[in-house]
Design an enzyme around this catalytic site. Structure first.
Site, PDB file in Angstrom:
ATOM      1  N   LYS A  92      -2.892   0.352   8.116  1.00 15.68           N
ATOM      2  CA  LYS A  92      -3.791   0.134   6.819  1.00 15.68           C
ATOM      3  C   LYS A  92      -4.226  -1.226   6.900  1.00 15.68           C
ATOM      4  O   LYS A  92      -4.046  -2.217   7.377  1.00 15.68           O
ATOM      5  CB  LYS A  92      -2.548   0.242   5.867  1.00 15.68           C
ATOM      6  CG  LYS A  92      -3.252   0.215   4.288  1.00 15.68           C
ATOM      7  CD  LYS A  92      -2.098   0.562   3.247  1.00 15.68           C
ATOM      8  CE  LYS A  92      -2.541   0.560   1.793  1.00 15.68           C
ATOM      9  NZ  LYS A  92      -1.698   0.885   0.620  1.00 15.68           N
ATOM     10  N   SER A 167      -3.291   4.192  -2.564  1.00 17.56           N
ATOM     11  CA  SER A 167      -4.449   3.292  -1.774  1.00 17.56           C
ATOM     12  C   SER A 167      -4.331   3.457  -0.142  1.00 17.56           C
ATOM     13  O   SER A 167      -5.026   2.874   0.542  1.00 17.56           O
ATOM     14  CB  SER A 167      -3.971   1.770  -1.929  1.00 17.56           C
ATOM     15  OG  SER A 167      -2.692   1.461  -1.530  1.00 17.56           O
ATOM     16  N   SER A 191       1.012   4.556  -3.942  1.00 18.58           N
ATOM     17  CA  SER A 191       0.199   4.396  -2.738  1.00 18.58           C
ATOM     18  C   SER A 191       0.561   4.867  -1.465  1.00 18.58           C
ATOM     19  O   SER A 191      -0.251   4.952  -0.367  1.00 18.58           O
ATOM     20  CB  SER A 191      -0.453   3.012  -2.570  1.00 18.58           C
ATOM     21  OG  SER A 191      -1.209   2.465  -3.762  1.00 18.58           O
TER      22      SER A 191
END
Length: 485
Positions: A92, A167, A191
């Site tokens: 990420k 996210s 997320s």
């Protein structure tokens, strides 16, 4: 020798990239396949599919192939491989990676290259994982829709006009498309769970401290956690076994070793007969969920009954959860990003500015009230789980929405005032401190994925994984791949 056609080569790569990570790891250990072959197949998949999805924003192919060659040489020399030996992962883009650009989706960090791996990356690489790139995020991971001014929008592989969530949207979309074998993510307000639901994969928000974080400027905060994503529950447990465990650099780290989640050491298959399940589509009328989401999930309640569970319509009292989350989130945003607002407001998206400014308006009594409500909430939920083993509810209140929107502005006609409103089904659970697993649970009539959220008592990650595994095996929704030819 007959040349391999592009179609045959593509099929060979797809056969590799959609194998469970556990199976690939076994094959790598037994030298039935090489790390070079595995990494090359995933890099080819990124090249083929990523231009349509925009999930991987930085690709380090040459470095990854060098690491794959080193991994193969290590095995040839008789080395003992780690549990993730040779498995490719794109991290990420909010997780610091040594020598690889990490932007946080922000113009402030467009050219930022860290000189260190943060702990979650450090643990994966120590276990043998190979870094192949970075996955897209919303700016500073703010919001459950993945878009930013640096890289644009990540779209949903099941319908490219729709959001991939966030996210960890890039991570989830890349998993769904076979661009990497496992994925790391983080979760403050959903997320890990929301993008898992939107992309028909699995995401686990662990209890705070289960996966320790470092460096972390607010080391005592329990609002945001890091955790695993995968295409099935077994692979999720495999990654959790690597990520979890104590670390002296985290003041809230749980002492229990991550090895307790290793599916090869202790299978997740469990008899669910007699399991006490609470189901709530709206948390006692406090939530509005799209009819398509509720209908999709309600149709699966019979699966839990068929597995021997006792299913009742019930939910804990989560009053105060909204105030707790929004107060503590605003405090975190001001602490982490306030200096950037002062430096150049124009480089921050309006929703981030709004959250920072909300933090600046907080008073000491505001924070004290939030912490009192937080404690009361924890104990009400603790008592609730004396009556039930798990709670089922929607992961998200909506199905994947139009990717051109920043966030859903209404849910079946009910106006959503801010970019947070439509995420309550996830972020109210965040502030309980409970582990929550998103597992594929079906598709709407228009073919959009919907996940079920399986919540267990504080620190009961093993339980939610076992329940998720039983549901997954009974329904097999996670085996439905995106329509990408």
């Amino acid at each position: 020798m007959v040349a391999c056609t592009p179609e045959k080569e593509r099929a060979m790569h797809e056969e590799i990239v959609y194998r469970p990570a556990r199976e690939l790891a076994r094959m790598l250990r037994k030298r039935e396949i090489s790390a070079r072959e595995v990494v090359a197949a995933h890099l080819a998949r990124i090249e083929e599919v990523n231009p349509r999805i925009n999930a991987v924003v930085t690709v380090c192919g040459e470095r990854a192939m060098e690491e794959a060659a080193a991994a193969d040489d290590f095995m040839a020399s008789g080395g003992t491989p780690g549990p993730l030996h040779g498995l490719p992962i794109a991290h990420k883009d909010t997780h610091a990676t040594a020598g690889v650009r990490t932007t946080f989706g922000s113009p402030f960090f467009a050219d930022h290259v860290p000189d260190h791996d943060e702990l979650i990356v450090e643990r994966m690489r120590a276990a043998g994982a190979i870094t192949i790139g970075k996955t897209n995020v919303p700016e500073f991971a703010a919001g459950s829709h993945t878009f930013n001014t640096l890289f644009g929008t990540t779209v949903n592989p099941y319908d490219t006009s729709r959001s991939a969530g966030g996210s960890s949207g890039g991570a989830a979309a890349a998993l769904a498309c076979g661009m990497h074998a496992l994925a790391d993510g983080s979760d403050m307000g959903g997320s890990l769970r929301n993008p898992a639901s939107f992309n028909n994969v699995v995401g686990l928000r662990p209890s705070p401290g289960r996966v320790p974080a470092h460096p972390e400027p607010l080391g005592w905060s329990t609002l945001s956690v890091q955790g695993p994503m995968a295409r099935d529950v077994g692979d999720t447990a495999l990654l959790l076994s690597v990520l979890a465990g104590p670390d002296s650099r985290s003041p809230i780290a749980v002492a229990e070793p991550g090895s307790v989640f290793d599916p090869s050491a202790g299978p997740l298959d469990r008899e669910l007969s007699g399991l006490r399940v609470a189901w709530s589509p709206d948390l006692n009328g406090a939530l509005t969920c799209e009819r398509a989401v509720v209908e999709t999930l309600t149709a699966q309640l019979g699966t839990f009954s068929d597995l021997g569970c006792t299913v009742e319509l019930d939910a804990p009292d989560l009053s105060g959860a909204d105030e707790v989350f929004r107060t503590l989130r605003a405090w975190v945003f001001e602490s982490n990003f306030g200096a950037l607002l002062d430096a150049d407001r124009s480089k921050l998206k309006p929703s981030v500015v709004w959250n920072i400014e909300a933090g600046r308006r907080l008073t000491g009594p505001d924070l004290a009230r939030a912490e009192r409500l937080h404690t009361e909430l924890f104990h009400r939920v603790r008592v609730f789980f004396e009556r039930y083993d798990v709670l089922l509810l929607p992961v998200s209140q909506v199905a994947p929405f139009d990717a051109a929107q920043e966030y859903p502005t209404d849910i079946d006609g009910q106006v959503q005032q801010t970019y947070l409103d439509w995420m309550r089904s996830a972020y109210w659970i965040s502030v309980t401190g409970c582990p929550a697993l998103s597992v594929p649970a079906g598709f709407t009539e228009s073919g959009l994925p919907v996940g079920v959220q399986i919540v267990g008592p504080h620190l009961a990650e093993r339980r939610v994984l076992e329940v998720g595994r039983a549901f997954e095996a009974a329904t097999r929704f996670g085996e439905r791949r995106p329509p990408l030819s």
